[in-house]
Motif scaffolding. Structure first.
Motif, PDB file in Angstrom:
ATOM      1  N   LEU A  73      -5.019  -0.611  -3.310  1.00  0.00           N
ATOM      2  CA  LEU A  73      -5.419  -1.462  -2.234  1.00  0.00           C
ATOM      3  C   LEU A  73      -6.117  -2.891  -2.629  1.00  0.00           C
TER       4      LEU A  73
ATOM      5  N   HIS B  72       0.384  -4.300  -1.354  1.00  0.00           N
ATOM      6  CA  HIS B  72      -0.018  -3.415  -0.143  1.00  0.00           C
ATOM      7  C   HIS B  72      -0.101  -1.885  -0.469  1.00  0.00           C
ATOM      8  N   ALA B  73      -1.214  -1.393   0.164  1.00  0.00           N
ATOM      9  CA  ALA B  73      -1.722   0.065  -0.221  1.00  0.00           C
ATOM     10  C   ALA B  73      -0.532   1.114  -0.167  1.00  0.00           C
ATOM     11  N   THR B  74       0.233   0.891   1.049  1.00  0.00           N
ATOM     12  CA  THR B  74       1.353   1.720   1.151  1.00  0.00           C
ATOM     13  C   THR B  74       2.215   2.173  -0.027  1.00  0.00           C
TER      14      THR B  74
ATOM     15  N   ASP C  99      -3.594   0.910   6.492  1.00  0.00           N
ATOM     16  CA  ASP C  99      -3.635   0.954   5.036  1.00  0.00           C
ATOM     17  C   ASP C  99      -3.755   2.360   4.447  1.00  0.00           C
TER      18      ASP C  99
END
Length: 404
Positions: free
Chosen positions: A228, A233-235, A73
């Motif tokens: 996050l 999703h954090a990406t 993450d």
């Protein structure tokens, strides 16, 4: 006056010297995958699992309470940041900068994502709970594919490498969109609001002509933290932040985007991606029987990568060329293009990553997906290398003979 040196430059230089180019990156990923499999199936297995999955005694971000979560993450957000920088550079001043240039790579990448997904769904989609893995074989690992191509040296024409790179970049953009739209659950509007505010601040920095890196890194970190906790999703934050980094060249032909990409790309290729691979490629075979290895999920993923990728990409190139929509890369034969399409079946990093997102509540399905990714990627790499290694070179053909 010399261009400013990015603080990550010494690390980037060290990584490049240690491993040396695309072939080195590919070899490193192969070694990492083998090491992960050995670790997961040896007396080291307990320590290997505990290293990545045991709860950390302290973490600055409570949501990331294991090393595995920090890698997937946080570090992978940096990987996607580098991907975003590369995508922006190619769109503004590269192989994707004009409709004529991007037509064939976009068609090939789109077909190269759709056909593997279709193959997977035909094999495994009918099984309860498996349809969510449709995107696992849709992704291509740029570093691994270019690494294998780099091992061929001059036997692979420059136009082939450039086309593979461009297709993989479009493929990455598609993978980011898939993660954002299909692997997002439980959206939290307050955190999304904070993320939007951070993104707006990055846009303001760009519009204001700020060319120092630290403001973008600081606000980008805030964007990552908000995303996050938002349910996305954090990406995805990595790509969004990268698209706000200014590309405009100064009097010395330099820009913040180019400096950041130059500094971070080797760290991503030689540290982040191998670490991710080592943390995620280890499959404990002891708990899997023959019925698990030949189950619809691993077979669907493997066939999607090995069959779907080459059929989709090569088929799109052939159709585009025959219909006059776009011409195949200059100097590359059809056999070489087939080999390139095979290499696009190396999913590894991106496929392993999507596999984690597809089955978050089922460790067994994640392990089965890993088996499929490793098998499909290995078959694609070996056959792709063999096809390109044995393909006739331009000098081997009589003058005037058409590429075959």
């Amino acid at each position: 006056m010399t261009a400013r040196r990015h603080p990550f430059s010494p690390l980037a230089t060290l990584a490049t010297r240690l491993f040396g180019g695309e072939a080195g990156a590919g070899i490193l990923l192969i070694v990492v995958a083998i090491a992960a499999m050995i670790a997961a199936n040896s007396p080291l297995a307990h320590g290997y699992h505990a290293l990545f999955h045991a709860t950390l005694p302290w973490t600055p971000v409570p949501k990331l309470n294991t090393l595995h979560l920090w890698i997937n993450d946080a570090l992978m957000a940096m990987f996607f940041f580098v991907v975003g920088l590369e995508i922006k550079r190619e769109v503004i001043d590269g192989e994707l900068s004009s409709p004529a240039r991007r037509r064939l790579p976009v068609l090939a990448a789109a077909a190269g994502m759709a056909v593997p997904a279709l193959v997977y769904l035909l094999v495994a989609g009918g099984e309860p709970g498996l349809a969510n893995g449709w995107a696992i074989p849709a992704a291509t690992d740029i570093a691994f594919a270019l690494g294998v191509l780099g091992l061929l040296g001059k036997r692979a024409p420059a136009s082939l490498r450039l086309f593979l790179l461009t297709v993989a970049i479009v493929d990455d953009l598609g993978a980011v969109a898939i993660i954002a739209f299909f692997y997002t659950a439980g959206l939290k509007l307050v955190w999304l609001g904070w993320a939007a505010a951070a993104l707006a601040a990055l846009v303001v920095l760009n519009r204001a002509g700020v060319t120092r890196g630290w403001p973008y890194m600081l606000v980008g970190g805030l964007l990552w933290y908000a995303v996050l906790h938002s349910g996305v999703h954090a990406t995805v934050a990595g790509v969004l932040a990268a698209l706000c980094v200014p590309m405009k060249l100064d009097a010395h032909g330099d820009s913040l985007l180019l400096r950041m990409e130059h500094a971070l790309a080797p760290i991503s290729a030689y540290f982040i991606v191998p670490l991710f691979g080592f943390a995620n490629a280890g499959v404990a075979l002891a708990g899997l029987g023959i019925e698990d290895m030949l189950a619809p999920l691993p077979i669907g993923v493997a066939l999607g990568l090995f069959v779907g990728k080459q059929v989709g990409i090569l088929g799109a190139i052939v159709l585009a060329d025959r219909l006059g929509l776009a011409h195949r890369p200059e100097g590359a034969s059809w056999r070489q293009l087939w080999g390139m399409a095979l290499l696009c079946g190396i999913g590894f990093t991106m496929s392993l990553f999507i596999g984690q997102l597809a089955f978050p509540a089922s460790p067994l399905l994640v392990e089965e997906a890993k088996l499929g990714v490793l098998a499909g990627s290995l078959l694609s790499a070996l056959l792709g290398f063999l096809v390109l290694r044995t393909a006739p070179q331009p000098l081997d053909r009589p003058p005037g003979q058409r590429d075959g």
